[in-house]
Design an enzyme around this catalytic site. Sequence first.
Site, PDB file in Angstrom:
ATOM      1  N   ALA A   3     -16.852  -2.225 -67.608  1.00 11.21           N
ATOM      2  CA  ALA A   3     -17.577  -2.735 -66.442  1.00 11.21           C
ATOM      3  C   ALA A   3     -16.851  -3.857 -65.717  1.00 11.21           C
ATOM      4  O   ALA A   3     -17.301  -4.275 -64.649  1.00 11.21           O
ATOM      5  CB  ALA A   3     -18.956  -3.229 -66.890  1.00 11.21           C
ATOM      6  N   HIS A  27     -22.636  -2.459 -78.102  1.00 11.36           N
ATOM      7  CA  HIS A  27     -22.718  -2.842 -76.691  1.00 11.36           C
ATOM      8  C   HIS A  27     -24.162  -2.883 -76.207  1.00 11.36           C
ATOM      9  O   HIS A  27     -24.963  -2.005 -76.554  1.00 11.36           O
ATOM     10  CB  HIS A  27     -21.941  -1.852 -75.824  1.00 11.36           C
TER      11      HIS A  27
END
Length: 334
Positions: free
Chosen positions: A117, A59
């Site tokens: 997110a 990520h």
Amino acid sequence: MGSVFDEKDFLACCGSTKFAKEMVAAGPFSTHQDAIHAARNIWFNKVDVNGWLEAFAAHPQIGQNPSRDHKSPTFAQWSKGEQSTALSTATELTLQELLEWNARYREKFGFVFLICASGRSTPEILAELKIRYQNRPIIEFEIAAQEQMKITELRLSKLFSDKADTAPAIKPLSTTNIATKAEDRVNIIGAHLTAASGAAGAKPALIPNRTRPPITTHVLDTSRGCPANGIEVRLEMWKDNQARPQFGDTYIDGWILLGSSATDKDGRSGQLMNMVEALVPGIYRISFNTGKYNPDGFFPYVSFVFEIKESQKWDHFHVPLLLSPFSLSTYRGS
């Protein structure tokens, strides 16, 4: 016949090679929910700590775009889309603050701040980052793993939606038994996590539910080389708010019994207190009726008094007792 996916498909959902291989081996999946169920089992029970770290490392930091040479172009594309709300709500000031807090987080924990997110604004993410920064490493490592699973479920939905007009609704992530292997994994991670302590008394976000009472004990009879079965154990708490117990003083009414039990064939006591998430800070006493267990021994009974601070109320306290006719030792484990 279920939907057939390859390792690249599952790498787009989770950056762990082990996870992708296990998902291929477990497939094909008849339904989306079958894939979710398999993914949870593989992620929490089969992927080791190195696989978790590999997935975390895939990520980008929140607020940054994925690397162009990412091993999965689809992963990079989805990651960028999941951060779209955060980027659209960011200002130059909040992005700079996010960058600084990301750096602090990585320095403390050894891996990127991970959060699902999708749909979250930059202020929301920044606030959550600051809260989670206070956590102990073992807690934060588990939270990051849970966030990765949320991301994986979201992406599995996207993966299946490419194969069908509609995708079944995702059931909420169950955190049951998530923490069963946490301590073993964190022992392996070693240098990747630091022992920095968090803010006193701050409740970790999404702390895994306890699977046992926060104070436990285990007694071993070293003279016989076996667990001590049948020792009576009492757990008490000091309730006199006016004065702390002091060495040399005699106390009768200050201690309140929380629970009592006897050790089983494995030397472990039964439940000595209620199953609670947060311990009440204070002074505790745990006592062992060693004289009844061994009338010819040196100790008629043994008591240990210890204090749990506000900053320790989320910890687990394990009090092992090593017992022989003329000596004993104990230590706190967690």
